[in-house]
Design a protein around this motif. Structure first.
Motif, PDB file in Angstrom:
ATOM      1  N   ASP A 188       2.423  44.458  26.534  1.00  0.00           N
ATOM      2  CA  ASP A 188       3.491  44.373  25.529  1.00  0.00           C
ATOM      3  C   ASP A 188       3.965  42.942  25.332  1.00  0.00           C
ATOM      4  N   ASN A 189       3.929  42.167  26.398  1.00  0.00           N
ATOM      5  CA  ASN A 189       4.340  40.767  26.291  1.00  0.00           C
ATOM      6  C   ASN A 189       3.276  39.899  25.639  1.00  0.00           C
ATOM      7  N   GLY A 190       2.150  40.514  25.334  1.00  0.00           N
ATOM      8  CA  GLY A 190       1.085  39.751  24.691  1.00  0.00           C
ATOM      9  C   GLY A 190       0.370  38.806  25.642  1.00  0.00           C
ATOM     10  N   TYR A 191       0.285  39.187  26.900  1.00  0.00           N
ATOM     11  CA  TYR A 191      -0.464  38.356  27.846  1.00  0.00           C
ATOM     12  C   TYR A 191      -1.953  38.467  27.520  1.00  0.00           C
ATOM     13  N   GLY A 192      -2.538  37.348  27.168  1.00  0.00           N
ATOM     14  CA  GLY A 192      -3.889  37.288  26.627  1.00  0.00           C
ATOM     15  C   GLY A 192      -4.937  38.146  27.307  1.00  0.00           C
ATOM     16  N   PRO A 193      -5.198  37.932  28.585  1.00  0.00           N
ATOM     17  CA  PRO A 193      -6.267  38.671  29.255  1.00  0.00           C
ATOM     18  C   PRO A 193      -6.115  40.180  29.145  1.00  0.00           C
ATOM     19  N   VAL A 194      -4.891  40.663  29.257  1.00  0.00           N
ATOM     20  CA  VAL A 194      -4.667  42.105  29.205  1.00  0.00           C
ATOM     21  C   VAL A 194      -4.960  42.645  27.809  1.00  0.00           C
ATOM     22  N   VAL A 195      -4.484  41.939  26.818  1.00  0.00           N
ATOM     23  CA  VAL A 195      -4.709  42.382  25.439  1.00  0.00           C
ATOM     24  C   VAL A 195      -6.193  42.306  25.079  1.00  0.00           C
ATOM     25  N   ARG A 196      -6.820  41.209  25.439  1.00  0.00           N
ATOM     26  CA  ARG A 196      -8.211  41.007  25.035  1.00  0.00           C
ATOM     27  C   ARG A 196      -9.169  41.943  25.752  1.00  0.00           C
ATOM     28  N   THR A 197      -8.971  42.126  27.054  1.00  0.00           N
ATOM     29  CA  THR A 197      -9.878  43.030  27.764  1.00  0.00           C
ATOM     30  C   THR A 197      -9.733  44.449  27.244  1.00  0.00           C
ATOM     31  N   GLU A 198      -8.501  44.801  26.898  1.00  0.00           N
ATOM     32  CA  GLU A 198      -8.271  46.142  26.373  1.00  0.00           C
ATOM     33  C   GLU A 198      -9.122  46.365  25.116  1.00  0.00           C
ATOM     34  N   ALA A 199      -9.097  45.388  24.238  1.00  0.00           N
ATOM     35  CA  ALA A 199      -9.871  45.501  22.998  1.00  0.00           C
ATOM     36  C   ALA A 199     -11.366  45.421  23.269  1.00  0.00           C
ATOM     37  N   GLU A 200     -11.749  44.523  24.133  1.00  0.00           N
ATOM     38  CA  GLU A 200     -13.172  44.322  24.373  1.00  0.00           C
ATOM     39  C   GLU A 200     -13.792  45.499  25.124  1.00  0.00           C
ATOM     40  N   PHE A 201     -12.991  46.182  25.901  1.00  0.00           N
ATOM     41  CA  PHE A 201     -13.511  47.367  26.578  1.00  0.00           C
ATOM     42  C   PHE A 201     -13.898  48.425  25.548  1.00  0.00           C
ATOM     43  N   LYS A 202     -13.007  48.647  24.607  1.00  0.00           N
ATOM     44  CA  LYS A 202     -13.283  49.627  23.560  1.00  0.00           C
ATOM     45  C   LYS A 202     -14.543  49.242  22.790  1.00  0.00           C
ATOM     46  N   HIS A 203     -14.647  47.955  22.513  1.00  0.00           N
ATOM     47  CA  HIS A 203     -15.813  47.476  21.787  1.00  0.00           C
ATOM     48  C   HIS A 203     -17.085  47.680  22.602  1.00  0.00           C
ATOM     49  N   ALA A 204     -16.996  47.356  23.882  1.00  0.00           N
ATOM     50  CA  ALA A 204     -18.195  47.400  24.732  1.00  0.00           C
ATOM     51  C   ALA A 204     -18.716  48.819  24.922  1.00  0.00           C
ATOM     52  N   ILE A 205     -17.822  49.775  25.099  1.00  0.00           N
ATOM     53  CA  ILE A 205     -18.313  51.139  25.302  1.00  0.00           C
ATOM     54  C   ILE A 205     -18.958  51.672  24.026  1.00  0.00           C
ATOM     55  N   ARG A 206     -18.436  51.224  22.899  1.00  0.00           N
ATOM     56  CA  ARG A 206     -19.044  51.639  21.636  1.00  0.00           C
ATOM     57  C   ARG A 206     -20.464  51.080  21.546  1.00  0.00           C
ATOM     58  N   VAL A 207     -20.599  49.833  21.852  1.00  0.00           N
ATOM     59  CA  VAL A 207     -21.903  49.182  21.817  1.00  0.00           C
ATOM     60  C   VAL A 207     -22.873  49.850  22.798  1.00  0.00           C
ATOM     61  N   ALA A 208     -22.351  50.177  23.982  1.00  0.00           N
ATOM     62  CA  ALA A 208     -23.226  50.743  25.014  1.00  0.00           C
ATOM     63  C   ALA A 208     -23.483  52.228  24.782  1.00  0.00           C
ATOM     64  N   GLY A 209     -22.702  52.816  23.904  1.00  0.00           N
ATOM     65  CA  GLY A 209     -22.890  54.236  23.626  1.00  0.00           C
ATOM     66  C   GLY A 209     -22.481  55.148  24.760  1.00  0.00           C
TER      67      GLY A 209
END
Lengths: 354, 354
Positions: A188-209
Motif C-alpha cells: 500500500d505504501n508503494g514500496y517498489g519490490p513488493v509492488v513489482r514482484t506482485e505484478a511480475e508474478f502474475k505475468h510469469a505464471i501466465r507465461v509459464a502456463g
DNA sequence: CTGTTAGCGCGTTCAA
DNA sequence: TTGAACGCGCTAACAG
C-alpha cells in the motif's frame, strides 16, 4: 602548503596545480613538489579544499531501517557502497532514513556537506525523491520510483528474476505455485519490490502456463506460518512456494513440516531476492534467487559520482537480475506424482495476509 | 550570512554567536536574527564552519567486515551509531576496515575531515589502536584491546554473560556443557570476544561446578556440523552446548537431529552474543544471550563525543552484559534422566576445530 | 551585550 | 609554464 612550496622552490599555487592536475606542471617541478610533501608529511586539508572548490567529495547514503529483511544483505549494501565510494576518492556518510520529515533532508542537503545522495528503499511515489528533484540536488537511487524520467538508478530486474524462478519450478513439473510477498502495508505504501514482484508474478505464471496464487505476509515467522497454512488449506494442489519474505521462512518451513511433508520431495520452496547466507541457515539448504548486492550498490554509487563529475551526461540506469542458485529445497513433487488419482485445479486468487 | 546580518540590523559576527551560543546574545536580537534566517532560507555552511572552527563535527566508524557473524547485529551497530551521532549533531562516515594498512588510516586521520573515530572489531593488540595513540588522534572503541589504560571503550561484559549462561544450564541439571567458539585463527589473532569468552567459559564452569569442554569452529554450517559431531562422539555425557558462532548453528542442529535427539528434551543449545532475529530463524526458537547492540553503539559514539567536547575528562568505559532470553532450545535433559543407569563423566578437554 | 577584523587552508583568476 | 592576490563562508579574538 606554503612550507611545501618554499621547500620545492615554487609558488604556493603551483603546489595546488600539481595536486589537482588542473594545469600542466613540468615533470621536474612536480617531482620536487611531491618530494617536499613527503618530507614534510603534508596532507591536503579536506575542509579547506571543500570550501574553496565547493565540492566536498562526500556523498550520503539514505540507509534503510533493518526491519523488512534479515539485515544480512542490508549490511553488505552499506559496506559495499562505502568501499566503492572510497575507491573513487569519496567519503560516504550515513543518513538515517528516519529522516522521514523531508524538510530535514532539505536542511541536510543545503548544509553543503555532501555533493549528492544515494537513496535506498525507494517507494513508487517517494517524498524524498520529489524533494531532491525540486531543489535540484544530485542523487541516485538503489531501487526506483514510478517516474524515473531523467533519473539515475540501479534496481533489481524483477521481471527477469520472477520469470526465471517460475519457469524453473514449472520445468520441474509444478502446476500450482504460490507467491508469498512481504506485507500488505508495504504494498500500500508503494514500496517498489513488493509492488513489482506482485505484478511480475502474475505475468510469469501466465507465461509459464501454470496456476498461481499470491498472498501478503508480515515479516515474522509466525505470520509466515499462518499464511502458509491458509494457502495450503485453501489450495490443496499447491506444490511449490516462492517467497520474498526472509523472516517468514521459518514459519513456512514449519507449516510444511507439520503436514509431514518433506522438502523438497513433497514441497518446493524458493526464496527470491535473498542470499547464500540466508540459504544456509535452513535445512535443507534453500534454493534462492540471490540479490546481487555488490553490483547494485556499486552501480548506485558510480551512477551518482558520474552525475557529479560529468558535464551534462544523461543519468544512466541499470537493472540487475537476481541469480538463481539451486540447492536442496526444490525438486519435482513426488507426492503428487504418486497421488496420480485426482488432478487438483485451483483458481488464481488471493488469500488475506496474517 | 551577511544578508542575514543586514536584515536583522546586526553585525555578521553576532549572527555567528547567536548560531553557536558561544557568547550571550540578547533574546530580542536573537529572535530578529532567527527570523531573518528563516525568511532568507539561510543554512550555515558546514565546510566553512569546519574550516574556521577546526572541528568538522564528523566522526568516522571503522566498520567490521561482515564475515564472522550473520550480519544482523552488525547492521544495527552501524545504523545505531549513525543515529546517535546525528542526535548529538555529528555526521557519521564509514571507513572500510579493509584499510588494513595502518598508514592509510593515518592518511585519513590527518586529512582533517573527521574529529575522531570509533573502532570496531578491536583485537587485543591492534595496530590501528597503536597508530591512533601514537598520532594522538581521538578515538573510542566498541570492544577493547589488551592495554586499555586511559582509553574510552564500550564492550560486552563477557564474564557476566558467560556466568549467567552456564549457571542457567547448570541450574537445569546439565552436568557437562560444551562451548563452541569462533575460529582458531580469530583466537590466534587476538580477537577480543573469542579470547575472552574462551577464558570466561573455563572460569564459569569452575564456578558452577560442572564439566566443560570447548572447541573452536570456523563460521559455517558444515564446520559446525563436524565439530558438534566430534564433541558428541568424544563426550557422550554432553547434554548442552553454548556457542558464539551463529553461522555454525544450522550444522549444530543437524548433528543433533541426526542422532534422533530432540531439542530441548534431549539436548540444550544456547547461542550467546546473538539476537532475537537469529533466534527466530530456527525451530524451535533458540534460547539466546542477546547482544545489546543499541546500547553498545550508543555508548561507543557518546564516549567519543564526550572526549571531543570535554576539556580534560578522563575517558570513560562501560561493559554491557548480554541478556539471556529463554526460548525453546533449552530445558532439563530428559534423555539423561531416563538413562539413569550410567553416570557419564568427562574430563574437560579440547577438540580440534573443523 | 555588540561590532570589526583577521585568518582557517586551499582553489583559481589574473598578470608575468 | 609560473607567481601573486583574492575569496570561499564562517569563527574567534579584540575592541568597544
Amino acid at each position: 602548503m606554503l612550507d611545501v612550496a618554499k621547500r620545492a622552490n615554487v609558488a604556493l599555487s603551483t603546489v595546488s596545480y600539481a595536486l589537482n592536475n588542473t594545469r600542466p606542471v613540468s615533470e621536474e617541478t612536480r617531482q620536487r613538489i611531491f618530494k617536499a610533501m613527503e618530507e614534510l608529511g603534508y596532507r591536503p586539508h579536506a575542509m579547506a579544499r571543500g570550501l574553496a572548490s565547493k565540492r566536498s567529495r562526500i556523498i550520503a547514503l539514505l540507509f534503510p531501517n533493518p526491519e523488512r529483511g534479515l539485515g544480512i544483505t542490508e549490511l553488505e549494501f552499506v559496506t559495499n557502497a562505502a568501499d566503492t565510494a572510497r575507491e573513487n576518492g569519496y567519503n560516504l556518510v550515513l543518513w538515517p532514513s528516519e529522516m522521514h520529515d523531508p524538510e530535514e533532508l532539505r536542511l541536510f542537503a543545503q548544509q553543503g556537506l555532501v555533493d549528492g545522495v544515494i537513496v535506498m528503499e525507494v517507494r513508487l511515489n517517494d517524498e524524498r525523491i520529489n524533494l531532491l528533484r525540486e531543489i535540484d540536488f544530485p542523487f541516485s537511487m538503489i531501487g526506483r520510483c514510478a517516474d524515473t524520467d531523467g533519473l539515475g538508478y540501479a534496481d533489481i530486474d524483477f521481471k527477469h528474476t520472477m520469470l526465471e524462478t517460475v519457469n524453473y519450478l514449472a520445468g520441474l513439473g509444478h502446476k500450482t505455485i504460490a507467491f508469498l510477498n512481504q506485507s500488505q502495508s508495504a504494498f500500500d505504501n508503494g514500496y517498489g519490490p513488493v509492488v513489482r514482484t506482485e505484478a511480475e508474478f502474475k505475468h510469469a505464471i501466465r507465461v509459464a502456463g501454470v496456476e498461481g496464487i499470491s498472498s501478503f505476509c508480515r515479516p515474522a515467522p509466525h505470520t509466515g506460518y499462518e499464511v502458509t497454512n491458509k494457502l495450503l488449506t485453501e489450495c490443496p494442489g499447491l506444490t511449490a512456494l516462492i517467497t520474498m519474505n526472509e523472516r517468514a521462512v521459518p514459519g513456512i518451513m514449519q507449516a510444511i513440516a507439520e503436514r509431514d511433508w518433506h522438502v523438497p520431495d513433497d514441497f518446493s520452496l524458493v526464496v527470491i531476492v535473498s542470499s547464500a547466507r540466508m540459504a544456509e541457515m535452513m535445512t535443507p539448504a534453500l534454493t534462492t534467487s540471490d540479490i546481487q548486492v555488490a553490483e547494485l550498490s556499486r552501480l548506485g554509487v558510480e551512477l551518482l559520482i558520474q552525475q557529479l563529475e560529468a558535464e551534462e551526461h544523461e543519468p544512466l540506469h541499470e537493472l540487475v537480475a537476481c541469480k538463481l542458485v539451486v540447492r536442496g529445497s526444490t525438486g519435482p513433487c513426488l507426492r503428487v506424482l504418486k497421488e496420480s488419482s485426482s488432478t487438483p485445479v485451483v483458481a488464481g486468487g488471493k488469500i488475506p495476509e496474517a
